[in-house]
Design a protein around this motif. Sequence first.
Motif, PDB file in Angstrom:
ATOM      1  N   PHE A 281     -22.925 -33.639 -20.158  1.00  0.00           N
ATOM      2  CA  PHE A 281     -22.481 -32.307 -20.588  1.00  0.00           C
ATOM      3  C   PHE A 281     -21.035 -32.088 -20.153  1.00  0.00           C
ATOM      4  O   PHE A 281     -20.211 -31.561 -20.905  1.00  0.00           O
ATOM      5  CB  PHE A 281     -23.379 -31.213 -20.009  1.00  0.00           C
ATOM      6  N   THR A 282     -20.722 -32.503 -18.927  1.00  0.00           N
ATOM      7  CA  THR A 282     -19.344 -32.404 -18.447  1.00  0.00           C
ATOM      8  C   THR A 282     -18.404 -33.252 -19.295  1.00  0.00           C
ATOM      9  O   THR A 282     -17.281 -32.827 -19.633  1.00  0.00           O
ATOM     10  CB  THR A 282     -19.253 -32.852 -16.980  1.00  0.00           C
ATOM     11  N   SER A 283     -18.844 -34.449 -19.662  1.00  0.00           N
ATOM     12  CA  SER A 283     -17.986 -35.293 -20.494  1.00  0.00           C
ATOM     13  C   SER A 283     -17.831 -34.724 -21.899  1.00  0.00           C
ATOM     14  O   SER A 283     -16.792 -34.905 -22.536  1.00  0.00           O
ATOM     15  CB  SER A 283     -18.522 -36.726 -20.553  1.00  0.00           C
ATOM     16  N   ASP A 284     -18.839 -33.994 -22.393  1.00  0.00           N
ATOM     17  CA  ASP A 284     -18.690 -33.247 -23.643  1.00  0.00           C
ATOM     18  C   ASP A 284     -17.556 -32.240 -23.533  1.00  0.00           C
ATOM     19  O   ASP A 284     -16.711 -32.117 -24.429  1.00  0.00           O
ATOM     20  CB  ASP A 284     -19.987 -32.494 -23.966  1.00  0.00           C
ATOM     21  N   LEU A 285     -17.562 -31.487 -22.435  1.00  0.00           N
ATOM     22  CA  LEU A 285     -16.507 -30.500 -22.222  1.00  0.00           C
ATOM     23  C   LEU A 285     -15.141 -31.182 -22.176  1.00  0.00           C
ATOM     24  O   LEU A 285     -14.157 -30.676 -22.727  1.00  0.00           O
ATOM     25  CB  LEU A 285     -16.755 -29.732 -20.920  1.00  0.00           C
ATOM     26  N   GLY A 286     -15.085 -32.349 -21.530  1.00  0.00           N
ATOM     27  CA  GLY A 286     -13.830 -33.082 -21.465  1.00  0.00           C
ATOM     28  C   GLY A 286     -13.354 -33.526 -22.824  1.00  0.00           C
ATOM     29  O   GLY A 286     -12.155 -33.442 -23.148  1.00  0.00           O
ATOM     30  N   SER A 287     -14.279 -34.002 -23.652  1.00  0.00           N
ATOM     31  CA  SER A 287     -13.920 -34.447 -24.999  1.00  0.00           C
ATOM     32  C   SER A 287     -13.324 -33.309 -25.813  1.00  0.00           C
ATOM     33  O   SER A 287     -12.263 -33.445 -26.428  1.00  0.00           O
ATOM     34  CB  SER A 287     -15.165 -35.004 -25.696  1.00  0.00           C
ATOM     35  N   VAL A 288     -14.012 -32.176 -25.810  1.00  0.00           N
ATOM     36  CA  VAL A 288     -13.546 -31.032 -26.600  1.00  0.00           C
ATOM     37  C   VAL A 288     -12.276 -30.434 -25.991  1.00  0.00           C
ATOM     38  O   VAL A 288     -11.305 -30.140 -26.696  1.00  0.00           O
ATOM     39  CB  VAL A 288     -14.657 -29.963 -26.707  1.00  0.00           C
ATOM     40  N   PHE A 289     -12.249 -30.267 -24.650  1.00  0.00           N
ATOM     41  CA  PHE A 289     -11.107 -29.616 -24.012  1.00  0.00           C
ATOM     42  C   PHE A 289      -9.822 -30.418 -24.189  1.00  0.00           C
ATOM     43  O   PHE A 289      -8.787 -29.869 -24.582  1.00  0.00           O
ATOM     44  CB  PHE A 289     -11.369 -29.401 -22.520  1.00  0.00           C
ATOM     45  N   PHE A 290      -9.873 -31.711 -23.908  1.00  0.00           N
ATOM     46  CA  PHE A 290      -8.650 -32.502 -24.001  1.00  0.00           C
ATOM     47  C   PHE A 290      -8.242 -32.746 -25.452  1.00  0.00           C
ATOM     48  O   PHE A 290      -7.060 -32.915 -25.742  1.00  0.00           O
ATOM     49  CB  PHE A 290      -8.808 -33.815 -23.238  1.00  0.00           C
ATOM     50  N   GLY A 291      -9.220 -32.749 -26.367  1.00  0.00           N
ATOM     51  CA  GLY A 291      -8.865 -32.777 -27.778  1.00  0.00           C
ATOM     52  C   GLY A 291      -8.150 -31.506 -28.179  1.00  0.00           C
ATOM     53  O   GLY A 291      -7.139 -31.536 -28.890  1.00  0.00           O
ATOM     54  N   TRP A 292      -8.673 -30.361 -27.697  1.00  0.00           N
ATOM     55  CA  TRP A 292      -8.014 -29.074 -27.971  1.00  0.00           C
ATOM     56  C   TRP A 292      -6.648 -29.000 -27.298  1.00  0.00           C
ATOM     57  O   TRP A 292      -5.676 -28.507 -27.886  1.00  0.00           O
ATOM     58  CB  TRP A 292      -8.908 -27.943 -27.468  1.00  0.00           C
ATOM     59  N   ALA A 342     -16.194 -39.412 -16.436  1.00  0.00           N
ATOM     60  CA  ALA A 342     -16.713 -39.498 -17.801  1.00  0.00           C
ATOM     61  C   ALA A 342     -16.042 -38.478 -18.709  1.00  0.00           C
ATOM     62  O   ALA A 342     -15.727 -38.769 -19.871  1.00  0.00           O
ATOM     63  CB  ALA A 342     -18.229 -39.297 -17.796  1.00  0.00           C
ATOM     64  N   ALA A 343     -15.828 -37.255 -18.195  1.00  0.00           N
ATOM     65  CA  ALA A 343     -15.132 -36.229 -18.975  1.00  0.00           C
ATOM     66  C   ALA A 343     -13.713 -36.665 -19.302  1.00  0.00           C
ATOM     67  O   ALA A 343     -13.219 -36.487 -20.426  1.00  0.00           O
ATOM     68  CB  ALA A 343     -15.118 -34.912 -18.206  1.00  0.00           C
ATOM     69  N   ALA A 344     -13.048 -37.256 -18.313  1.00  0.00           N
ATOM     70  CA  ALA A 344     -11.682 -37.734 -18.532  1.00  0.00           C
ATOM     71  C   ALA A 344     -11.667 -38.862 -19.557  1.00  0.00           C
ATOM     72  O   ALA A 344     -10.761 -38.924 -20.406  1.00  0.00           O
ATOM     73  CB  ALA A 344     -11.080 -38.205 -17.214  1.00  0.00           C
ATOM     74  N   HIS A 345     -12.653 -39.740 -19.491  1.00  0.00           N
ATOM     75  CA  HIS A 345     -12.692 -40.832 -20.470  1.00  0.00           C
ATOM     76  C   HIS A 345     -12.839 -40.296 -21.886  1.00  0.00           C
ATOM     77  O   HIS A 345     -12.164 -40.760 -22.811  1.00  0.00           O
ATOM     78  CB  HIS A 345     -13.837 -41.803 -20.200  1.00  0.00           C
ATOM     79  N   GLN A 346     -13.730 -39.330 -22.071  1.00  0.00           N
ATOM     80  CA  GLN A 346     -13.948 -38.804 -23.412  1.00  0.00           C
ATOM     81  C   GLN A 346     -12.706 -38.081 -23.935  1.00  0.00           C
ATOM     82  O   GLN A 346     -12.394 -38.156 -25.129  1.00  0.00           O
ATOM     83  CB  GLN A 346     -15.161 -37.881 -23.426  1.00  0.00           C
ATOM     84  N   GLY A 347     -12.005 -37.380 -23.053  1.00  0.00           N
ATOM     85  CA  GLY A 347     -10.738 -36.783 -23.464  1.00  0.00           C
ATOM     86  C   GLY A 347      -9.718 -37.851 -23.828  1.00  0.00           C
ATOM     87  O   GLY A 347      -8.971 -37.729 -24.813  1.00  0.00           O
ATOM     88  N   TRP A 348      -9.666 -38.898 -23.025  1.00  0.00           N
ATOM     89  CA  TRP A 348      -8.788 -40.045 -23.303  1.00  0.00           C
ATOM     90  C   TRP A 348      -9.128 -40.656 -24.665  1.00  0.00           C
ATOM     91  O   TRP A 348      -8.260 -40.921 -25.493  1.00  0.00           O
ATOM     92  CB  TRP A 348      -8.961 -41.083 -22.191  1.00  0.00           C
ATOM     93  N   SER A 349     -10.420 -40.883 -24.890  1.00  0.00           N
ATOM     94  CA  SER A 349     -10.867 -41.528 -26.118  1.00  0.00           C
ATOM     95  C   SER A 349     -10.513 -40.707 -27.347  1.00  0.00           C
ATOM     96  O   SER A 349     -10.042 -41.244 -28.357  1.00  0.00           O
ATOM     97  CB  SER A 349     -12.382 -41.753 -26.052  1.00  0.00           C
ATOM     98  N   ALA A 350     -10.719 -39.385 -27.276  1.00  0.00           N
ATOM     99  CA  ALA A 350     -10.398 -38.524 -28.417  1.00  0.00           C
ATOM    100  C   ALA A 350      -8.923 -38.616 -28.784  1.00  0.00           C
ATOM    101  O   ALA A 350      -8.555 -38.700 -29.962  1.00  0.00           O
ATOM    102  CB  ALA A 350     -10.786 -37.077 -28.102  1.00  0.00           C
ATOM    103  N   ASN A 351      -8.055 -38.615 -27.787  1.00  0.00           N
ATOM    104  CA  ASN A 351      -6.615 -38.664 -28.046  1.00  0.00           C
ATOM    105  C   ASN A 351      -6.149 -40.067 -28.432  1.00  0.00           C
ATOM    106  O   ASN A 351      -5.233 -40.209 -29.261  1.00  0.00           O
ATOM    107  CB  ASN A 351      -5.850 -38.162 -26.827  1.00  0.00           C
ATOM    108  N   LEU A 352      -6.768 -41.089 -27.864  1.00  0.00           N
ATOM    109  CA  LEU A 352      -6.385 -42.447 -28.230  1.00  0.00           C
ATOM    110  C   LEU A 352      -6.758 -42.741 -29.679  1.00  0.00           C
ATOM    111  O   LEU A 352      -5.976 -43.346 -30.422  1.00  0.00           O
ATOM    112  CB  LEU A 352      -7.067 -43.451 -27.300  1.00  0.00           C
ATOM    113  N   PHE A 353      -7.953 -42.301 -30.092  1.00  0.00           N
ATOM    114  CA  PHE A 353      -8.335 -42.469 -31.488  1.00  0.00           C
ATOM    115  C   PHE A 353      -7.369 -41.727 -32.410  1.00  0.00           C
ATOM    116  O   PHE A 353      -6.999 -42.214 -33.477  1.00  0.00           O
ATOM    117  CB  PHE A 353      -9.763 -41.954 -31.717  1.00  0.00           C
ATOM    118  N   THR A 354      -6.971 -40.530 -32.002  1.00  0.00           N
ATOM    119  CA  THR A 354      -6.089 -39.724 -32.841  1.00  0.00           C
ATOM    120  C   THR A 354      -4.723 -40.379 -33.009  1.00  0.00           C
ATOM    121  O   THR A 354      -4.054 -40.184 -34.028  1.00  0.00           O
ATOM    122  CB  THR A 354      -5.942 -38.316 -32.238  1.00  0.00           C
ATOM    123  N   LEU A 355      -4.285 -41.167 -32.030  1.00  0.00           N
ATOM    124  CA  LEU A 355      -3.010 -41.869 -32.153  1.00  0.00           C
ATOM    125  C   LEU A 355      -2.967 -42.737 -33.406  1.00  0.00           C
ATOM    126  O   LEU A 355      -1.899 -42.911 -34.010  1.00  0.00           O
ATOM    127  CB  LEU A 355      -2.764 -42.755 -30.927  1.00  0.00           C
TER     128      LEU A 355
END
Length: 422
Positions: A281-292, A342-355
């Motif tokens: 759940f925390t990594s979900d928040l990281g994915s959405v937050f760092f994507g935002w 895990a939250a940091a990884h998901q935020g990283w992943s969202a932005n790396l994919f977007t690159l």
Amino acid sequence: MVALLFMATAIKYIDRNVLSFTMIDEGFRREMLNVPESSPLTADLIGRFKVLMGYVDASFKFAYAIGFVLMGYFIDRVLVKKGYSIAIAIWSFAGIATAFVSSFRGLSITRFVFGFGESANFPAAIKTIAEWFPKKERSFATGIYNAGANVGIMATALIVPALIIHLGWRWSFLCTGVLGVMLLVCWRLIYRPLASHPQVSAEEQQYIESDHAPASNNTKVPWKNLLKTRGAWAIALGKFFTDPIWWFYLTWLPDFFNSNEALETKLDLTGLALPFIVIYFTSDLGSVFFGWLSGKFISMGWTVNKSRKVTLLLCALLVVPLIFAAKVANVHLAMVLVAIAAAAHQGWSANLFTLSSDIFPKRVVGSVVGLAGMVGGIGGTIFAAFAGIILVNWGYFPIFMMASASYLIALLIIHLLVPRIG
């Protein structure tokens, strides 16, 4: 479209993570090792089991690496609807077939096929996001659908232990494999390309296409020439150093909470739901937050280059404390440290994919993501092949030490290869 991709990613991760929970079940271990009920599972046997599971995991990741580049190319050629449909069918039936294996050899084969099919998820999803969203919204949309991974893992933690305890480990693969078949039906019925979707107005289509890259950046890039571009290698090497860490979580976290020697309290199948819900759940928040956050920086007037790299840096720094997780005695503190990483990884992943959609035209995004995924899969394969050996001989600390530094190394490489994005 985001909801559909979210659901697809969630089901993909349910299918994928069944094995990580099943592998701590005694009945499964006895079946794979061919040890009868009358014989004890000694420490040597459990050590052998972990080493062999590392090889099984490497088989999955090797197929994932091969499939990533082939599926990315395939999806660019046959388009998303058909290509992703074929991939879903492959991974779903491979998951169902796993219920009938009785040896490490059979398990390696089904996981190989499963990994090949599952590799299409992110090339298909990123290509869909590039088609359906303007650049300023892509990282947020990616963060939302990428959060489906964590929802899938949380659902696995809630459902699969109960299936194993009450019905046996084979039913966990059967039931979750059927979910993939249901996803295939939904994908075929719901997905439509932007240009032909009956509910998209001309104004909406104009808005989505409002910030296309300049013509000079829309020059067609032949797939074979992607290997010659610094941008493709920046994304690929970013995944090479960081994908293995996330995949390690997916495979070995149940075992970490079940057997890490530093922990005062060990968790069995019935006790894993809470930590996994908190972590993912925390990594979900990281994915959405760092994507935002990355999109917010752009809306504040930051360049794409600055917004993406600052966000990646924040994510990389948040992984560093993971090094302490293998040494703490309190299971809740270990859970928090893993959750932050895990939250940091998901935020990283969202932005790396977007690159990939920041640097390349939409027509080759699937191939770029496929190439990057293949390189990430190679890193994951190497990591997985040695993970069991490292764990048996030295425990979790060396693994977490490597993980804490990987993201900073990856960001440095990305910046050196692509000093300026956009």
